[in-house]
Design a protein around this motif. Structure first.
Motif, PDB file in Angstrom:
ATOM      1  N   PRO A 288       0.807  -1.228   0.000  1.00 44.41           N
ATOM      2  CA  PRO A 288       0.000   0.000   0.000  1.00 44.41           C
ATOM      3  C   PRO A 288       0.836   1.272   0.000  1.00 44.41           C
ATOM      4  O   PRO A 288       0.371   2.316  -0.426  1.00 44.41           O
ATOM      5  N   PHE A 289       2.093   1.200   0.477  1.00 44.34           N
ATOM      6  CA  PHE A 289       2.934   2.388   0.560  1.00 44.34           C
ATOM      7  C   PHE A 289       4.144   2.301  -0.367  1.00 44.34           C
ATOM      8  O   PHE A 289       5.045   3.124  -0.283  1.00 44.34           O
ATOM      9  N   SER A 290       4.164   1.300  -1.246  1.00 50.64           N
ATOM     10  CA  SER A 290       5.317   1.082  -2.119  1.00 50.64           C
ATOM     11  C   SER A 290       5.032   1.578  -3.526  1.00 50.64           C
ATOM     12  O   SER A 290       3.933   1.415  -4.050  1.00 50.64           O
ATOM     13  N   GLU A 291       6.064   2.207  -4.134  1.00 46.69           N
ATOM     14  CA  GLU A 291       5.946   2.639  -5.522  1.00 46.69           C
ATOM     15  C   GLU A 291       6.412   1.545  -6.478  1.00 46.69           C
ATOM     16  O   GLU A 291       6.215   1.658  -7.683  1.00 46.69           O
ATOM     17  N   ALA A 292       7.042   0.501  -5.953  1.00 45.65           N
ATOM     18  CA  ALA A 292       7.535  -0.584  -6.798  1.00 45.65           C
ATOM     19  C   ALA A 292       6.380  -1.468  -7.258  1.00 45.65           C
ATOM     20  O   ALA A 292       5.356  -1.593  -6.578  1.00 45.65           O
ATOM     21  N   SER A 293       6.563  -2.085  -8.417  1.00 48.50           N
ATOM     22  CA  SER A 293       5.521  -2.933  -8.997  1.00 48.50           C
ATOM     23  C   SER A 293       5.949  -4.387  -9.012  1.00 48.50           C
ATOM     24  O   SER A 293       7.136  -4.709  -9.045  1.00 48.50           O
ATOM     25  N   LEU A 294       4.955  -5.247  -9.004  1.00 47.01           N
ATOM     26  CA  LEU A 294       5.158  -6.692  -9.087  1.00 47.01           C
ATOM     27  C   LEU A 294       4.513  -7.164 -10.387  1.00 47.01           C
ATOM     28  O   LEU A 294       3.321  -6.938 -10.610  1.00 47.01           O
ATOM     29  N   HIS A 295       5.300  -7.769 -11.262  1.00 45.91           N
ATOM     30  CA  HIS A 295       4.784  -8.267 -12.543  1.00 45.91           C
ATOM     31  C   HIS A 295       4.519  -9.771 -12.405  1.00 45.91           C
ATOM     32  O   HIS A 295       5.450 -10.548 -12.182  1.00 45.91           O
ATOM     33  N   LEU A 296       3.256 -10.154 -12.525  1.00 46.14           N
ATOM     34  CA  LEU A 296       2.878 -11.553 -12.363  1.00 46.14           C
ATOM     35  C   LEU A 296       2.237 -12.096 -13.635  1.00 46.14           C
ATOM     36  O   LEU A 296       1.472 -11.393 -14.304  1.00 46.14           O
ATOM     37  N   GLU A 297       2.581 -13.327 -13.952  1.00 42.60           N
ATOM     38  CA  GLU A 297       1.883 -14.054 -15.013  1.00 42.60           C
ATOM     39  C   GLU A 297       0.863 -14.960 -14.318  1.00 42.60           C
ATOM     40  O   GLU A 297       1.232 -15.918 -13.635  1.00 42.60           O
ATOM     41  N   VAL A 298      -0.422 -14.647 -14.461  1.00 37.50           N
ATOM     42  CA  VAL A 298      -1.485 -15.304 -13.702  1.00 37.50           C
ATOM     43  C   VAL A 298      -2.298 -16.220 -14.611  1.00 37.50           C
ATOM     44  O   VAL A 298      -2.693 -15.820 -15.715  1.00 37.50           O
ATOM     45  N   ARG A 299      -2.551 -17.452 -14.137  1.00 45.46           N
ATOM     46  CA  ARG A 299      -3.389 -18.420 -14.848  1.00 45.46           C
ATOM     47  C   ARG A 299      -4.490 -18.891 -13.905  1.00 45.46           C
ATOM     48  O   ARG A 299      -4.217 -19.197 -12.741  1.00 45.46           O
ATOM     49  N   ALA A 300      -5.715 -18.950 -14.411  1.00 41.95           N
ATOM     50  CA  ALA A 300      -6.857 -19.403 -13.599  1.00 41.95           C
ATOM     51  C   ALA A 300      -7.623 -20.468 -14.382  1.00 41.95           C
ATOM     52  O   ALA A 300      -7.883 -20.304 -15.579  1.00 41.95           O
ATOM     53  N   ALA A 301      -7.987 -21.560 -13.710  1.00 35.26           N
ATOM     54  CA  ALA A 301      -8.715 -22.644 -14.369  1.00 35.26           C
ATOM     55  C   ALA A 301      -9.561 -23.372 -13.330  1.00 35.26           C
ATOM     56  O   ALA A 301      -9.280 -23.324 -12.122  1.00 35.26           O
ATOM     57  N   ARG A 302     -10.614 -24.043 -13.811  1.00 30.21           N
ATOM     58  CA  ARG A 302     -11.477 -24.807 -12.907  1.00 30.21           C
ATOM     59  C   ARG A 302     -10.708 -25.956 -12.268  1.00 30.21           C
ATOM     60  O   ARG A 302      -9.866 -26.594 -12.901  1.00 30.21           O
ATOM     61  N   LEU A 303     -11.036 -26.217 -11.001  1.00 28.52           N
ATOM     62  CA  LEU A 303     -10.503 -27.355 -10.274  1.00 28.52           C
ATOM     63  C   LEU A 303     -11.698 -28.156  -9.771  1.00 28.52           C
ATOM     64  O   LEU A 303     -12.327 -27.785  -8.777  1.00 28.52           O
ATOM     65  N   GLY A 304     -12.021 -29.221 -10.488  1.00 31.00           N
ATOM     66  CA  GLY A 304     -13.242 -29.948 -10.167  1.00 31.00           C
ATOM     67  C   GLY A 304     -14.453 -29.139 -10.595  1.00 31.00           C
ATOM     68  O   GLY A 304     -14.387 -28.281 -11.478  1.00 31.00           O
ATOM     69  N   SER A 305     -15.580 -29.376  -9.952  1.00 31.21           N
ATOM     70  CA  SER A 305     -16.818 -28.708 -10.351  1.00 31.21           C
ATOM     71  C   SER A 305     -17.080 -27.423  -9.572  1.00 31.21           C
ATOM     72  O   SER A 305     -17.905 -26.610  -9.976  1.00 31.21           O
ATOM     73  N   ARG A 306     -16.368 -27.219  -8.452  1.00 28.35           N
ATOM     74  CA  ARG A 306     -16.688 -26.083  -7.588  1.00 28.35           C
ATOM     75  C   ARG A 306     -15.586 -25.038  -7.492  1.00 28.35           C
ATOM     76  O   ARG A 306     -15.856 -23.857  -7.314  1.00 28.35           O
ATOM     77  N   TYR A 307     -14.355 -25.464  -7.567  1.00 20.05           N
ATOM     78  CA  TYR A 307     -13.242 -24.576  -7.240  1.00 20.05           C
ATOM     79  C   TYR A 307     -12.569 -24.009  -8.487  1.00 20.05           C
ATOM     80  O   TYR A 307     -12.715 -24.519  -9.595  1.00 20.05           O
ATOM     81  N   VAL A 308     -11.809 -22.951  -8.246  1.00 22.09           N
ATOM     82  CA  VAL A 308     -10.945 -22.381  -9.283  1.00 22.09           C
ATOM     83  C   VAL A 308      -9.515 -22.358  -8.742  1.00 22.09           C
ATOM     84  O   VAL A 308      -9.271 -21.916  -7.609  1.00 22.09           O
ATOM     85  N   LEU A 309      -8.598 -22.860  -9.558  1.00 26.74           N
ATOM     86  CA  LEU A 309      -7.174 -22.858  -9.195  1.00 26.74           C
ATOM     87  C   LEU A 309      -6.504 -21.658  -9.855  1.00 26.74           C
ATOM     88  O   LEU A 309      -6.638 -21.443 -11.062  1.00 26.74           O
TER      89      LEU A 309
END
Length: 383
Positions: free
Chosen positions: A114-135
């Motif tokens: 919240p107080f940092s000017e630095a950035s974090l670069h993330l490569e994010v992947r989201a997919a279903r895990l079973g019938s209810r969850y998301v990984l």
């Protein structure tokens, strides 16, 4: 007979009704168990262990967008707080995956805090895990972005640094031609051309040296070296220019301290430190070069009485082409690569370099290297 039949009929009806209640109770119990299972925050078998073993950030999200499992990296990256996803971009991605059932991948730039000017670069992947969850999996690409930015800056800096002497040589050549009848002017312009050509040659030499340091293993052919020899050679290299400015080079400290490495490169590193100290020291001052060792660490410290370095610049002095005083550095022929070369030489020898400074009082640069064990037999000694 009629009374007996009636009794039997009542008993039969009672048994049927009782059995029906039992069946209803069993069905209710099963439905309750199913409901509990649906509401449970547990994840499929084996997923907990996989998440715990991940080096990258891994999270399991339930239909209510609660984080039911997260790896330690997910907390390190600041993706989770109070069992909830913190960043809206990732929340929106998870929501889309829940609705469509199709996996998504995106690059996300987040603030480190919240107080940092630095950035974090993330490569994010989201997919279903079973019938209810998301990984959700997030890999940190911040270092890759930093290196790419450094490469772009380096190329831009090289272009700028080479353009200055090349442009000066071009202008001097034109001036030389127009002053061909004035012998004094010809000599002056020719001398200036020689100075700019020497500067261009030095920049090219140091760029090549940096490339070599980054591309090879300097310790592949290491020898046992006495720091006394390195100090003596580096002082001799700078003796003439120090004398021209009435600067004393004072050598002291421990004797016969040895390290394992490349003598030419270590001499180059110390030579750059001494030359840098002379460049930023006033005439008639003193520069100390001291050798010390303790607990397996050998140190060479170069201390000057120069203009000093502002605290805000101390962390940047080892960057390529960075100069604390641009005008002074250019006037004295500095390229801005000397300290960067020192850093790479020292790191390639398994050591580090530290800088201390106080504006108006001077600076101290300390090379720290692993001291050579007494039983070490280097390639040079085996030959």
């Amino acid at each position: 007979m009629e009374t007996g039949s009636l009794v039997l009929l009542c008993l039969a009806l009672g048994l049927i009704v009782g059995a029906g209640f039992v069946v209803l109770l069993q069905l209710a119990e099963r439905r309750g168990n199913n409901a509990v299972a649906l509401l449970s925050s547990s994840v499929p078998d084996g997923v907990d262990q996989v998440i715990d073993a991940l080096g990258s950030a891994g999270l399991v999200i339930d239909p209510s967008l609660n984080v039911v499992k997260a790896s330690s990296a997910a907390y390190t990256f600041g993706l989770v707080a109070n069992d909830l996803l913190v960043h809206d971009e990732i929340v929106e991605m998870v929501t889309r995956v829940q609705r469509s059932g199709e996996a998504e991948e995106a690059e996300v730039v987040l603030a480190r805090g919240p107080f940092s000017e630095a950035s974090l670069h993330l490569e994010v992947r989201a997919a279903r895990l079973g019938s209810r969850y998301v990984l959700v999996l997030a890999d940190d690409r911040t270092e890759s972005y930093r290196l790419e930015e450094t490469r772009r800056d380096f190329i831009a800096n090289i272009s700028h640094e080479l353009k200055t002497p090349i442009g000066a040589i071009t202008l001097l050549a034109e001036a030389l031609e127009s002053a061909s009848d004035d012998e004094a002017q010809v000599r002056r312009f020719a001398q200036q051309m020689g100075t700019e050509a020497a500067r261009l040659s030095q920049i090219t030499r140091e760029i090549i040296e940096l490339s070599r340091l980054q591309a090879t293993d300097v310790l592949a052919s290491a020898d046992r070296i006495e720091l006394d020899s390195i100090v003596s050679t580096a002082v001799d290299h700078n003796h003439v220019i120090a004398k021209a400015h009435d600067i004393e080079l004072a050598v002291g400290g421990s004797k016969r301290v040895t390290v394992v490495g490349d003598e030419a490169l270590l001499t180059l590193a110390l030579n750059n430190l001494i030359a840098n100290a002379i460049q930023y020291s006033p005439d008639g001052s003193r520069i100390g070069i001291g050798v010390h060792h303790d607990a397996g660490i050998a140190e060479i410290a170069v201390t000057d009485q120069g203009i000093g370095i502002p605290e805000a610049d101390l962390t940047r002095v080892f960057e390529r082409f960075f100069r604390v005083d641009q005008a002074r550095s250019r006037n004295t022929g500095g390229t801005g690569l000397g300290l960067s070369i020192v850093k790479h030489v020292v790191q390639n020898h398994g050591g580090d370099i530290r800088a201390w400074s106080q504006v108006g009082h001077g600076s101290t640069f300390t090379i720290r290297l692993p001291e050579a064990p007494s039983a070490v037999a280097t390639q040079g000694e085996r030959r």
